[in-house]
Design a protein around this motif. Structure first.
Motif, PDB file in Angstrom:
ATOM      1  N   ILE A  70      -2.797  -8.650  -6.857  1.00 15.18           N
ATOM      2  CA  ILE A  70      -2.969 -10.088  -7.089  1.00 15.18           C
ATOM      3  C   ILE A  70      -2.699 -10.808  -5.772  1.00 15.18           C
ATOM      4  N   PHE A  71      -3.637 -11.645  -5.375  1.00 17.18           N
ATOM      5  CA  PHE A  71      -3.463 -12.443  -4.162  1.00 17.18           C
ATOM      6  C   PHE A  71      -3.363 -13.904  -4.572  1.00 17.18           C
ATOM      7  N   GLU A  72      -2.233 -14.523  -4.292  1.00 17.87           N
ATOM      8  CA  GLU A  72      -2.032 -15.933  -4.617  1.00 17.87           C
ATOM      9  C   GLU A  72      -2.118 -16.769  -3.353  1.00 17.87           C
ATOM     10  N   GLU A  73      -2.934 -17.813  -3.430  1.00 18.33           N
ATOM     11  CA  GLU A  73      -3.066 -18.758  -2.325  1.00 18.33           C
ATOM     12  C   GLU A  73      -2.264 -20.001  -2.655  1.00 18.33           C
ATOM     13  N   GLY A  74      -1.438 -20.398  -1.718  1.00 19.44           N
ATOM     14  CA  GLY A  74      -0.671 -21.622  -1.889  1.00 19.44           C
ATOM     15  C   GLY A  74      -1.404 -22.800  -1.281  1.00 19.44           C
ATOM     16  N   ARG A  75      -0.671 -23.804  -0.953  1.00 20.76           N
ATOM     17  CA  ARG A  75      -1.263 -24.995  -0.341  1.00 20.76           C
ATOM     18  C   ARG A  75      -1.800 -24.666   1.045  1.00 20.76           C
ATOM     19  N   GLN A  76      -2.892 -25.272   1.369  1.00 18.26           N
ATOM     20  CA  GLN A  76      -3.549 -25.124   2.673  1.00 18.26           C
ATOM     21  C   GLN A  76      -3.899 -23.671   2.986  1.00 18.26           C
ATOM     22  N   GLY A  77      -4.114 -22.870   1.957  1.00 21.75           N
ATOM     23  CA  GLY A  77      -4.572 -21.497   2.149  1.00 21.75           C
ATOM     24  C   GLY A  77      -3.539 -20.493   2.578  1.00 21.75           C
ATOM     25  N   TYR A  78      -2.260 -20.873   2.642  1.00 22.87           N
ATOM     26  CA  TYR A  78      -1.219 -19.923   3.032  1.00 22.87           C
ATOM     27  C   TYR A  78      -0.942 -18.964   1.873  1.00 22.87           C
ATOM     28  N   PRO A  79      -0.883 -17.672   2.149  1.00 18.92           N
ATOM     29  CA  PRO A  79      -0.668 -16.714   1.053  1.00 18.92           C
ATOM     30  C   PRO A  79       0.759 -16.779   0.520  1.00 18.92           C
ATOM     31  N   LEU A  80       0.880 -16.650  -0.800  1.00 18.50           N
ATOM     32  CA  LEU A  80       2.182 -16.579  -1.454  1.00 18.50           C
ATOM     33  C   LEU A  80       2.506 -15.147  -1.858  1.00 18.50           C
ATOM     34  N   SER A  81       1.545 -14.265  -1.710  1.00 17.69           N
ATOM     35  CA  SER A  81       1.733 -12.868  -2.096  1.00 17.69           C
ATOM     36  C   SER A  81       2.359 -12.080  -0.949  1.00 17.69           C
ATOM     37  N   HIS A  82       3.049 -11.021  -1.315  1.00 15.61           N
ATOM     38  CA  HIS A  82       3.685 -10.132  -0.346  1.00 15.61           C
ATOM     39  C   HIS A  82       3.371  -8.702  -0.748  1.00 15.61           C
ATOM     40  N   ASN A  83       3.529  -7.788   0.171  1.00 15.59           N
ATOM     41  CA  ASN A  83       3.341  -6.378  -0.151  1.00 15.59           C
ATOM     42  C   ASN A  83       4.649  -5.641   0.093  1.00 15.59           C
ATOM     43  N   TYR A  84       5.284  -5.249  -0.992  1.00 13.06           N
ATOM     44  CA  TYR A  84       6.504  -4.457  -0.929  1.00 13.06           C
ATOM     45  C   TYR A  84       6.166  -3.063  -1.453  1.00 13.06           C
ATOM     46  N   PRO A  85       5.857  -2.114  -0.565  1.00 15.14           N
ATOM     47  CA  PRO A  85       5.426  -0.780  -1.008  1.00 15.14           C
ATOM     48  C   PRO A  85       6.421  -0.082  -1.931  1.00 15.14           C
ATOM     49  N   GLU A  86       7.699  -0.388  -1.796  1.00 15.74           N
ATOM     50  CA  GLU A  86       8.685   0.273  -2.655  1.00 15.74           C
ATOM     51  C   GLU A  86       8.538  -0.138  -4.126  1.00 15.74           C
ATOM     52  N   GLU A  87       7.816  -1.215  -4.401  1.00 15.17           N
ATOM     53  CA  GLU A  87       7.599  -1.654  -5.783  1.00 15.17           C
ATOM     54  C   GLU A  87       6.230  -1.239  -6.329  1.00 15.17           C
ATOM     55  N   ALA A  88       5.513  -0.423  -5.600  1.00 11.41           N
ATOM     56  CA  ALA A  88       4.163  -0.010  -6.012  1.00 11.41           C
ATOM     57  C   ALA A  88       4.197   0.776  -7.314  1.00 11.41           C
ATOM     58  N   ARG A  89       3.102   0.691  -8.032  1.00  9.28           N
ATOM     59  CA  ARG A  89       2.942   1.430  -9.289  1.00  9.28           C
ATOM     60  C   ARG A  89       1.760   2.379  -9.149  1.00  9.28           C
ATOM     61  N   THR A  90       1.846   3.512  -9.860  1.00  7.56           N
ATOM     62  CA  THR A  90       0.739   4.452  -9.912  1.00  7.56           C
ATOM     63  C   THR A  90       0.463   4.760 -11.375  1.00  7.56           C
ATOM     64  N   ILE A  91      -0.787   4.605 -11.762  1.00  6.08           N
ATOM     65  CA  ILE A  91      -1.204   4.875 -13.133  1.00  6.08           C
ATOM     66  C   ILE A  91      -2.239   5.980 -13.095  1.00  6.08           C
ATOM     67  N   ASN A  92      -1.924   7.083 -13.759  1.00 12.18           N
ATOM     68  CA  ASN A  92      -2.836   8.216 -13.813  1.00 12.18           C
ATOM     69  C   ASN A  92      -3.572   8.168 -15.149  1.00 12.18           C
ATOM     70  N   LEU A  93      -4.872   7.893 -15.099  1.00  7.58           N
ATOM     71  CA  LEU A  93      -5.672   7.754 -16.314  1.00  7.58           C
ATOM     72  C   LEU A  93      -6.002   9.086 -16.961  1.00  7.58           C
ATOM     73  N   LEU A  94      -5.921  10.176 -16.214  1.00 10.92           N
ATOM     74  CA  LEU A  94      -6.182  11.488 -16.791  1.00 10.92           C
ATOM     75  C   LEU A  94      -4.951  12.013 -17.525  1.00 10.92           C
ATOM     76  N   LYS A  95      -3.786  11.894 -16.896  1.00 10.29           N
ATOM     77  CA  LYS A  95      -2.538  12.381 -17.488  1.00 10.29           C
ATOM     78  C   LYS A  95      -1.862  11.347 -18.378  1.00 10.29           C
ATOM     79  N   LYS A  96      -2.373  10.107 -18.365  1.00 11.68           N
ATOM     80  CA  LYS A  96      -1.816   8.999 -19.157  1.00 11.68           C
ATOM     81  C   LYS A  96      -0.354   8.749 -18.794  1.00 11.68           C
ATOM     82  N   THR A  97      -0.097   8.533 -17.497  1.00 17.41           N
ATOM     83  CA  THR A  97       1.256   8.245 -17.030  1.00 17.41           C
ATOM     84  C   THR A  97       1.289   6.920 -16.273  1.00 17.41           C
ATOM     85  N   TYR A  98       2.451   6.305 -16.288  1.00 21.77           N
ATOM     86  CA  TYR A  98       2.723   5.048 -15.591  1.00 21.77           C
ATOM     87  C   TYR A  98       3.977   5.277 -14.762  1.00 21.77           C
TER      88      TYR A  98
END
Length: 133
Positions: A70-98
């Motif tokens: 999700i990319f959120e744009e704030g006022r004047q086009g400044y991004p409000l989103s951040h990327n914190y890799p330690e909070e990443a999620r992986t969903i495996n659709l074959l094994k049905k895992t989250y």
């Protein structure tokens, strides 16, 4: 504030590139430099979680990878989103895992789409990676 849901794919989505495009995708190339994706084809997503999960499950082949952010744009086009890799999620659709930063959950094999749609699958703080292998 405007929120955009983006996906990145390893290969193009063929349905997107047809004249009679009935799928909820828009070209996301204009945002490419501002997004933390590692995959080359970027689309903006329109639609709900259940429809998106169902589409991915039916269209992804063994070995495919799709990233969601999700990319959120704030006022004047400044991004409000951040990327914190330690909070990443992986969903495996074959094994049905989250999998999130705490542990990996096995989804119910019969009600996995509904169960997955109740979890946080998209975030403005990290990438969610869908895999099928």
């Amino acid at each position: 504030m405007t929120a955009h849901y983006f996906i990145a794919t390893l290969k193009p989505i063929p349905e997107y590139h047809t004249i009679e495009n009935n799928y909820p995708f828009l070209n996301g190339e204009a945002y490419k430099e501002r997004l933390p994706f590692t995959l080359p084809y970027i689309y903006e997503l329109r639609g709900g979680d259940i429809e998106f999960i169902t589409f991915l499950d039916s269209s992804m082949e063994i070995g495919d990878v799709v990233e969601l952010y999700i990319f959120e744009e704030g006022r004047q086009g400044y991004p409000l989103s951040h990327n914190y890799p330690e909070e990443a999620r992986t969903i495996n659709l074959l094994k049905k895992t989250y999998k999130n930063q705490y542990c990996e959950y096995q989804l119910d094999s019969k009600k996995w789409i509904e169960e997955l749609s109740r979890r946080t699958i998209a975030s403005k703080r990290s990438l969610t990676t869908f895999v099928k292998y």
